[in-house]
Design a protein around this motif. Structure first.
Motif, short mmCIF file in Angstrom:
data_model
loop_
_atom_site.label_atom_id
_atom_site.label_comp_id
_atom_site.label_asym_id
_atom_site.label_seq_id
_atom_site.Cartn_x
_atom_site.Cartn_y
_atom_site.Cartn_z
N GLU A 135 -47.89 -24.25 39.35
CA GLU A 135 -47.04 -23.17 39.32
C GLU A 135 -47.97 -21.68 39.72
O GLU A 135 -48.79 -21.86 38.99
CB GLU A 135 -46.28 -22.78 38.22
CG GLU A 135 -45.30 -23.90 37.63
CD GLU A 135 -44.16 -24.11 38.79
OE1 GLU A 135 -43.87 -22.87 39.13
OE2 GLU A 135 -43.64 -25.03 38.99
N GLY A 192 -47.79 -18.82 39.45
CA GLY A 192 -47.75 -17.63 38.35
C GLY A 192 -48.65 -17.82 37.24
O GLY A 192 -48.40 -17.07 36.27
N ARG A 199 -47.60 -14.62 34.71
CA ARG A 199 -47.75 -13.30 35.37
C ARG A 199 -46.68 -12.52 35.05
O ARG A 199 -46.78 -11.22 34.58
CB ARG A 199 -47.79 -13.64 36.92
CG ARG A 199 -48.00 -12.57 37.77
CD ARG A 199 -47.94 -12.86 39.29
NE ARG A 199 -46.79 -13.80 39.54
CZ ARG A 199 -46.88 -14.39 40.55
NH1 ARG A 199 -47.99 -14.55 41.63
NH2 ARG A 199 -45.78 -15.29 41.02
N ASP A 200 -45.29 -13.08 35.30
CA ASP A 200 -44.19 -12.25 34.90
C ASP A 200 -43.30 -12.94 34.32
O ASP A 200 -43.34 -14.35 34.23
CB ASP A 200 -43.66 -11.48 36.05
CG ASP A 200 -43.48 -12.53 37.23
OD1 ASP A 200 -43.12 -13.56 36.88
OD2 ASP A 200 -43.76 -12.09 38.34
N GLN A 201 -41.85 -12.43 34.09
CA GLN A 201 -40.69 -13.16 33.57
C GLN A 201 -40.52 -14.72 34.09
O GLN A 201 -39.92 -15.36 33.78
CB GLN A 201 -39.62 -12.40 33.08
CG GLN A 201 -38.57 -12.87 32.27
CD GLN A 201 -38.79 -13.07 31.08
OE1 GLN A 201 -39.68 -12.69 30.18
NE2 GLN A 201 -38.32 -14.25 30.60
N SER A 202 -40.39 -14.26 35.50
CA SER A 202 -39.80 -15.67 36.37
C SER A 202 -40.99 -16.89 36.01
O SER A 202 -40.30 -18.00 36.08
CB SER A 202 -40.13 -15.31 37.79
OG SER A 202 -41.45 -15.00 38.17
N ASP A 203 -42.14 -16.48 35.77
CA ASP A 203 -43.17 -17.69 35.41
C ASP A 203 -42.85 -18.25 33.97
O ASP A 203 -42.80 -19.43 33.65
CB ASP A 203 -44.55 -17.25 35.50
CG ASP A 203 -44.80 -16.73 36.74
OD1 ASP A 203 -44.53 -17.29 37.70
OD2 ASP A 203 -45.46 -15.56 36.71
N GLU A 258 -39.69 -18.45 32.89
CA GLU A 258 -38.59 -19.31 33.15
C GLU A 258 -39.03 -20.84 33.60
O GLU A 258 -38.73 -21.87 33.39
CB GLU A 258 -37.40 -18.91 34.21
CG GLU A 258 -36.98 -17.50 33.74
CD GLU A 258 -35.96 -17.83 32.61
OE1 GLU A 258 -35.52 -18.97 32.54
OE2 GLU A 258 -35.89 -17.12 31.64
N ALA A 259 -40.14 -20.96 34.40
CA ALA A 259 -40.63 -22.08 35.14
C ALA A 259 -41.26 -22.86 33.99
O ALA A 259 -41.26 -23.93 34.27
CB ALA A 259 -41.71 -21.59 36.12
N HIS A 261 -40.26 -22.95 30.65
CA HIS A 261 -38.94 -23.29 29.94
C HIS A 261 -38.36 -24.75 30.71
O HIS A 261 -38.34 -25.72 30.03
CB HIS A 261 -37.97 -22.33 30.19
CG HIS A 261 -37.45 -21.52 29.07
ND1 HIS A 261 -37.36 -21.93 27.86
CD2 HIS A 261 -37.84 -20.23 28.79
CE1 HIS A 261 -37.44 -21.15 26.79
NE2 HIS A 261 -37.78 -19.74 27.27
N ASN A 262 -38.17 -24.76 32.07
CA ASN A 262 -37.90 -25.86 32.90
C ASN A 262 -38.75 -27.18 32.48
O ASN A 262 -38.57 -28.08 32.42
CB ASN A 262 -37.58 -25.54 34.29
CG ASN A 262 -36.72 -24.37 34.38
OD1 ASN A 262 -35.75 -24.29 33.46
ND2 ASN A 262 -36.59 -23.73 35.56
#
Length: 797
Positions: free
Chosen positions: A493, A495, A630-634, A636-637, A639-640
């Motif tokens: 990933e 991030g 790096r940030d909140q979107s990472d 979520e990744a 989590h998945n």
């Protein structure tokens, strides 16, 4: 007659209503907080006493001693001690172990729940602890294929449906709910919402070991006729026999271990003493703090005394203005019994008013109080003890009325008339003493609160010695079979800049081991902390490597035979050239060769002194994944991906920085409460100063008028009286200095790392704050008295 008493009370209350209102409100507020704190202290001091037969329940604790003279005490012990307690020690009614399971995902009808309150226990658990069973499927409720849940958890899973016989999946294992028990009260030293049976196949180690792991809280029940000391003595007589065999299975000579200056023994602690015990490592829940309890209760009593003194001053001031009234009424045949009845009734009315206000404040402040002090006092608990609160209020009201009536009854009518507008010298000094005492306390509290807040912020913000920016932590790695593939996917990933697998969260490392220097002819064994990492850890968190190297990817020898140590461990063994040294637990083990030395970092809370640490590759088991995002979107990744590799079970993600801050619950309770009650003390002190100023200006009206007639300006009078109050504040501040300095130094003595305290700066801030609020609080009163027309004043007097 009663109507006249009430009419007189209302008429006199309307005079100086604002001052009376502020004092009554302040008194009601302070006694509400005092009652809440009293309940909190009762709650803390009575842990586990709700259990039937608690006087007969004891926890078995381990005492360890080391060659260098250090000692330690552990709450959890090795699982094998259970055998001796069950089979050999006489007089024990029941024995049960309890193992705290890490965070676990539970699946219920396709829904996933992250649970942190799951324990493993022996089948005798509910015999040892008489917890109320609400529903059950039979007599034997704890078996290998069943679980026991609390009422709250059953309601969360199934709502109003009957949970008995329903199935849940815990770590992919299907379990049937066999019983529902009462929720565990908050003043219990352990906590759970689900209980599973201890079985050997659920653990990676044998359950007959006496040397590792120290993870099982073990309890015994003993009848009244058996002394706990006798049980301790008999249990310790079996230590050598059992421990020798257990150590031998690990390739360690127990005789050699003892000869090196080590020692171990067991003692029994009554469960009602566990919560407030000090010096015990690895408690099930964060223990209480007797210093915090004493501090909170002391502050509450101080605040109540301040409020009561303000109220007493107002009553005294009102009595001075009513002496003329009572003197004339006594001349016209007012009996002493009627006077006593009236003043007693007035005291009870004041008590009734403050009681009603305080009860409302109690219920209103409860959510805020629970949040501020981080406790969970329930409304029902408050209401069940409200009778104590009412009795205290009525007693204070009766005492105040009786005290006031006695003063009036013993004086002659002419003495009352002549002294109607004159305060006696001793009473005037007493009122001044109250005001001075209030500001001494307020000044000391302000100083201490400023320094305590600064120290706590220093601890929380203290550099941990590693890079935790963007670092998240996920527990439960041991449940994922394809962890290597998961790591590769995470690193793919964009991030995510790094991933490492470790044994325990940073800030919470607690595994210890006994190692000695293989080259040391005296073979001195020493206790050190141990954590297991993979090859990426040191680079991921950017530990400062002082000597040697880190674990290398292509060096297979690093996986079993290498160790990286910190500076404190090097200092402990007294090494000048640590790289190449070999640490071994003894026996036939080859040991671990030191390949590198890292700079000291806080792998435990920053309020604890950094201790010796050995960083290994393979031991103990790695169960934590630390990932730099790096940030909140990472996030979520993460989590998945975690859910994909963990059978659909979601990840419980925690930021490493937040983990460290969560370790300061007791300190934050103390700081929050100190801030709150310091503000209360200041406000109440200002109310007292305002009342004193109003009363003084009322008595000085004639003097002020004469001074103005003699040529004094309003400005000069204002400055003259303001200086008198400021001098009073300055004197109180000076008196408070040694009190606050001594108290704060004693508090700071408990910290290995202390922030640089700038006493002069803090004390000056305190003085300026109190002086400013003093000027603002009494300024209006003094100003109004100084600008009155002297002619009107002299005519009125």
């Amino acid at each position: 007659m009663l109507y006249n008493y009430l009419k007189s009370f209302i008429r006199n209350s309307r005079k100086g209503f604002v001052l009376i209102f502020f004092n009554l409100t302040g008194y009601s507020f302070s006694i509400s907080i005092l009652f809440l704190l009293g309940l909190f202290c009762h709650h803390e001091l009575n842990y586990d006493t709700h259990l039937d037969g608690h006087n007969n329940i004891f926890r078995v604790e381990l005492n360890r001693s080391y060659l260098n003279g250090d000692t330690s005490k552990l709450g959890p012990i090795a699982p094998g001690v259970h055998t001796a307690l069950s089979e050999d020690v006489k007089g024990i009614t029941s024995v049960s172990r309890m193992y705290k399971k890490p965070s676990t995902t539970v699946e219920v009808d396709g829904n996933f729940f992250t649970e942190e309150k799951i324990i493993f226990a022996d089948s005798s658990f509910f015999t040892c602890f008489p917890i109320n069973v609400l529903q059950s499927a039979g007599h034997e409720i704890l078996t290998g294929n069943s679980v026991v849940v609390t009422r709250q958890l059953a309601s969360r899973y199934f709502g109003d449906d009957d949970p008995i016989g329903k199935f849940v999946k815990v770590d992919s294992q299907l379990k049937r709910i066999s019983a529902v028990v009462e929720d565990i009260p908050s003043n219990t030293h352990f906590d759970f919402e689900m209980v599973m049976l201890i079985e050997a196949e659920q653990f990676a180690w044998p359950l007959d070991l006496w040397m590792y792991p120290y993870s099982f809280y073990t309890y015994v029940t003993i009848p009244d006729m058996i002394s706990p000391i006798e049980v301790e003595r008999e249990l310790n007589s079996y230590v050598y026999e059992y421990a020798k065999n257990s150590y031998a299975t690990m390739g360690v000579s127990f005789d050699e271990w003892l000869a090196n200056g080590n020692g171990m023994s067991y003692e029994l602690r009554p469960i009602k003493e566990i919560h407030l015990s000090q010096g015990v490592s690895k408690e099930f829940l964060p223990p209480g703090n007797m210093i915090m309890i004493a501090t909170l209760l002391s502050i509450a009593v101080i605040v109540w005394v301040l409020a009561w003194s303000n109220l007493a001053s107002v009553i005294h001031a009102k009595n001075l203005t009513r002496k003329l009234e009572f003197g004339i009424r006594k001349i016209f045949a007012l009996s002493n019994s009627s006077l006593t009845s009236q003043l007693l009734l007035e005291g009870l009315l004041v008590s009734l008013i403050t009681t009603c206000v305080s009860i409302g404040l109690l219920l209103f402040l409860l959510p805020w109080y629970n949040d501020t002090i981080s406790v969970h006092l329930e409304k029902e608990y408050i209401l069940s003890n409200i009778w104590v609160f009412a009795i205290v209020h009525l007693a204070v009201g009766s005492f105040s009325g009786l005290r006031a009536s006695l003063r009036m009854v013993v004086q002659k009518p002419l003495d009352l008339i002549q002294g109607s507008l004159v305060a006696q010298g001793s009473k005037k000094q007493l009122a001044q003493l109250f005001v001075n005492g209030q500001f001494v306390i307020a000044s000391a509290l302000v100083t201490m609160t400023l320094i305590m807040t600064s120290q706590l912020q220093y601890m929380i913000g203290k550099e941990a010695g590693y890079d935790d920016e963007g670092l998240i932590s996920i527990a439960g790695l041991s449940r994922i079979k394809e962890s290597r593939n998961l790591k590769s996917r995470l690193l793919s990933e964009a991030g995510i800049s790094g991933v490492s697998f470790i044994s325990e969260n940073l800030g919470e490392v607690s595994v210890t081991g006994n190692l000695y220097d293989k080259d040391d002819p005296e073979q001195e064994m020493r206790g050190v902390n141990l954590m297991s990492v993979d090859r990426d850890f040191i680079d991921l968190v950017k530990l400062n490597l002082l000597q040697g190297r880190s674990f290398e990817f292509l060096n297979t020898n690093d996986t079993v035979n290498s160790i990286v140590v910190n500076e404190s461990l090097v200092e402990l063994y007294g090494w000048e050239e640590p790289v190449g040294k070999v640490l071994t637990p003894g026996g036939d083990w080859e040991g671990f060769r030191v390949i590198g030395v890292v700079e000291d970092f806080h792998f435990q809370p920053t309020n604890e002194e950094i201790s010796p640490l050995g960083i290994l590759y393979s031991y103990p088991q790695k169960d934590i994944a630390v990932i730099k995002v790096r940030d909140q979107s990472d996030v979520e990744a993460v989590h998945n991906l975690w859910s994909q590799y963990n059978g659909g079970q979601p990840a419980e993600i925690r930021y490493v920085e937040a983990i460290s801050k969560d370790l300061y619950q007791n300190e934050e309770k103390l700081i929050n409460s100190s801030r709150t009650f310091t503000m209360m003390a200041i406000i109440l002190s200002l109310i007292g100063l305002f009342g004193f100023a109003s009363h003084l200006m009322q008595r000085k009206t004639r003097e002020i008028a004469i001074r103005k007639v003699s040529g004094a300006s309003s400005r000069e009078l204002f400055q003259y009286f303001q200086r008198r109050f400021l001098v009073r504040v300055l004197a109180s501040w000076i008196i408070s200095i040694p009190i606050s300095v001594l108290a704060i130094n004693k508090w700071l003595a408990g910290f290995p790392y202390v922030h640089n305290v700038r006493y002069v700066e803090v004390l000056l801030i305190t003085l300026f704050s109190l002086a400013l609020v003093s000027v603002l609080s009494v300024g209006r009163t003094v100003y109004l008295a100084s600008v009155r027309n002297p002619v009107d004043v002299l005519r009125a007097t």
